[in-house]
Design a protein around this motif. Structure first.
Motif, PDB file in Angstrom:
ATOM      1  N   MET A   1      -4.176   0.892  -5.989  1.00  0.00           N
ATOM      2  CA  MET A   1      -5.407   1.671  -5.848  1.00  0.00           C
ATOM      3  C   MET A   1      -5.085   3.080  -5.349  1.00  0.00           C
ATOM      4  O   MET A   1      -4.259   3.248  -4.452  1.00  0.00           O
ATOM      5  CB  MET A   1      -6.349   0.965  -4.855  1.00  0.00           C
ATOM      6  CG  MET A   1      -7.670   1.703  -4.639  1.00  0.00           C
ATOM      7  SD  MET A   1      -8.755   0.901  -3.425  1.00  0.00           S
ATOM      8  CE  MET A   1      -9.508  -0.347  -4.453  1.00  0.00           C
TER       9      MET A   1
ATOM     10  N   ARG B   1      -6.456  -8.429   3.356  1.00  0.00           N
ATOM     11  CA  ARG B   1      -6.338  -7.497   2.224  1.00  0.00           C
ATOM     12  C   ARG B   1      -7.568  -6.612   1.977  1.00  0.00           C
ATOM     13  O   ARG B   1      -8.146  -6.629   0.867  1.00  0.00           O
ATOM     14  CB  ARG B   1      -6.008  -8.269   0.933  1.00  0.00           C
ATOM     15  CG  ARG B   1      -4.693  -8.979   1.009  1.00  0.00           C
ATOM     16  CD  ARG B   1      -4.269  -9.542  -0.336  1.00  0.00           C
ATOM     17  NE  ARG B   1      -2.941 -10.112  -0.240  1.00  0.00           N
ATOM     18  CZ  ARG B   1      -2.022 -10.073  -1.192  1.00  0.00           C
ATOM     19  NH1 ARG B   1      -2.292  -9.486  -2.344  1.00  0.00           N
ATOM     20  NH2 ARG B   1      -0.834 -10.613  -1.017  1.00  0.00           N
TER      21      ARG B   1
ATOM     22  N   ALA C   1      -9.255  -2.877   1.220  1.00  0.00           N
ATOM     23  CA  ALA C   1      -8.758  -1.818   0.327  1.00  0.00           C
ATOM     24  C   ALA C   1      -7.838  -0.853   1.066  1.00  0.00           C
ATOM     25  O   ALA C   1      -6.892  -0.312   0.481  1.00  0.00           O
ATOM     26  CB  ALA C   1      -9.936  -1.052  -0.272  1.00  0.00           C
TER      27      ALA C   1
ATOM     28  N   HIS D   1       1.549  -2.036   1.436  1.00  0.00           N
ATOM     29  CA  HIS D   1       1.480  -1.664   0.022  1.00  0.00           C
ATOM     30  C   HIS D   1       1.664  -2.879  -0.885  1.00  0.00           C
ATOM     31  O   HIS D   1       0.997  -3.000  -1.919  1.00  0.00           O
ATOM     32  CB  HIS D   1       2.518  -0.589  -0.290  1.00  0.00           C
ATOM     33  CG  HIS D   1       2.142   0.762   0.255  1.00  0.00           C
ATOM     34  ND1 HIS D   1       3.050   1.790   0.411  1.00  0.00           N
ATOM     35  CD2 HIS D   1       0.950   1.258   0.672  1.00  0.00           C
ATOM     36  CE1 HIS D   1       2.430   2.849   0.907  1.00  0.00           C
ATOM     37  NE2 HIS D   1       1.165   2.545   1.071  1.00  0.00           N
TER      38      HIS D   1
ATOM     39  N   GLY E   1      -1.405  -4.530  -1.412  1.00  0.00           N
ATOM     40  CA  GLY E   1      -2.425  -3.724  -2.073  1.00  0.00           C
ATOM     41  C   GLY E   1      -3.322  -2.959  -1.112  1.00  0.00           C
ATOM     42  O   GLY E   1      -4.455  -2.616  -1.458  1.00  0.00           O
ATOM     43  N   ILE E   2      -2.807  -2.688   0.104  1.00  0.00           N
ATOM     44  CA  ILE E   2      -3.604  -2.014   1.134  1.00  0.00           C
ATOM     45  C   ILE E   2      -3.119  -0.575   1.304  1.00  0.00           C
ATOM     46  O   ILE E   2      -1.957  -0.335   1.642  1.00  0.00           O
ATOM     47  CB  ILE E   2      -3.480  -2.758   2.488  1.00  0.00           C
ATOM     48  CG1 ILE E   2      -3.909  -4.221   2.343  1.00  0.00           C
ATOM     49  CG2 ILE E   2      -4.305  -2.051   3.572  1.00  0.00           C
ATOM     50  CD1 ILE E   2      -3.560  -5.099   3.541  1.00  0.00           C
TER      51      ILE E   2
ATOM     52  N   ASP F   1      -0.373   6.818   2.789  1.00  0.00           N
ATOM     53  CA  ASP F   1      -1.114   7.307   1.622  1.00  0.00           C
ATOM     54  C   ASP F   1      -2.009   8.486   1.962  1.00  0.00           C
ATOM     55  O   ASP F   1      -2.407   9.245   1.072  1.00  0.00           O
ATOM     56  CB  ASP F   1      -1.968   6.174   1.048  1.00  0.00           C
ATOM     57  CG  ASP F   1      -1.104   5.020   0.570  1.00  0.00           C
ATOM     58  OD1 ASP F   1      -0.470   5.156  -0.487  1.00  0.00           O
ATOM     59  OD2 ASP F   1      -1.037   3.995   1.286  1.00  0.00           O
TER      60      ASP F   1
END
Length: 344
Positions: free
Chosen positions: A1, A120, A122, A140, A143-144, A165
């Protein structure tokens, strides 16, 4: 994402610990097209799971979990006695013969981190410290997206170097606790308008601006200074869904002319709030109180008694410098108002 896919509007509701960020607030913000944030820092894993289940029952949109990066301290009996003694004028004013001893100093961060990986969300944001590169890789892999809170350019570069990020650049005007983790907290004095462009120039990852952002014009200004999004805390404390004590909320709504300032007397870490009797009573000794989280735990019983008594003079009334501009309304309505102001 991608970071930009977290929200339709470049607005993040600040993750304010201590019960302010209810699942209802987080979901309302995310459902309105911004990014809701839930403060997990003071919660054990079971309570975190319950809260996230509730949020997911109210929204299918992305949301963020926030944590304090910290180790559980082991203060000596002398340090605890000295801390309690410094607080004597306050607890004696409550009619107590001694200060109740806390059951624990803080939650176990490692256990919280494992729970975060399991849940998990976002995104996750962190303050008071910095992760290591391996922890960021684990986030990562789950998926975070990983976001660090900074008060200096040096801290922003440190988060970028381990793979974050984005960073939240928090100016001195911001309410609640300072996120400083490199150098002395007293030395992190950059204003929001100094910090945001300096961080934006120094890093290649998105910068989230925080500090005295209360309306659409403030958001436009932050974006013009290099931010990709803003984080707003105080503005959401007075929303209908905010979980703060009703008397605290009323003090914020009536904050015109009430000064805010930083203090470490409540928690052992500098934090900005509306000045009250507790701050004034502790001002002469606040430099001597134990560091966070020991002082925070020691004052817990005092703050609980204040809440029970509706006594805002002994509560931590965290708020930013823009508190007098806060507008009480449902969170959805606030997001819609901010969006319209942003476009005007």
């Amino acid at each position: 994402m991608e970071f930009s896919s977290l929200f339709k509007l470049p607005i993040i509701q600040g993750p304010m610990a201590g019960g302010a960020t209810t699942p209802e607030l987080v979901a309302a913000v995310s459902n309105a097209g911004a990014l809701g944030s839930f403060a997990g820092s003071l919660l054990a894993p079971a309570a975190l799971r319950t809260a996230v289940e509730r949020i997911r029952g109210l929204t299918t949109q992305p949301f963020l979990l926030n944590f304090f990066v910290q180790r559980t301290p082991t203060p000596s009996p002398d340090e605890i006695r000295q801390g309690a003694e410094l607080l004597r004028p306050v607890w004696e004013s409550l009619g107590w013969t001694e200060l109740p001893q806390p059951k624990q100093w803080c939650e176990d961060f490692d256990a919280q981190f494992d729970t975060l990986l399991e849940l998990r969300p976002a995104a996750a944001s962190f303050t008071f410290g910095i992760l290591d590169a391996v922890q960021v890789e684990r986030l990562h892999a789950a998926g975070i997206l990983t976001i660090g809170t900074v008060t200096t350019v040096e801290e922003a570069l440190a988060w970028q170097s381990i793979g974050a990020d984005a960073v939240i650049a928090s100016g001195i005007e911001a309410g609640g606790h300072r996120g400083t983790f490199i150098g002395r907290q007293e030395d992190a004095t950059l204003t929001a308008h100094e910090l945001w462009p300096a961080v934006a120039q120094a890093v290649s990852i998105p910068v989230i601006a925080a500090g005295n952002i209360m309306n659409g014009a403030d958001i436009r200004q932050a974006l013009a200074l290099g931010a990709s999004a803003v984080q707003m805390g105080t503005a959401f404390l007075v929303t209908d869904e905010s979980g703060i004590h009703p008397a605290y909320k009323q003090r914020l709504i009536e904050a015109e002319g009430q000064p805010t300032r930083q203090t470490r007397s409540f928690s052992g870490r500098y934090a900005r709030g509306i000045e009250n009797r507790f701050m004034r009573q502790m001002a002469s000794v606040e430099a001597q109180v134990p560091p966070y989280p020991v002082q925070n735990a020691l004052t817990g019983s005092i703050r609980a008694a204040a809440a029970k008594n509706n006594d805002t003079e002994l509560m931590s009334l965290w708020a930013g410098t823009g508190v007098a501009r806060a507008r009480p309304m449902p969170a959805k309505q606030l997001i819609e108002l901010l969006a319209s102001e942003l476009q005007s």
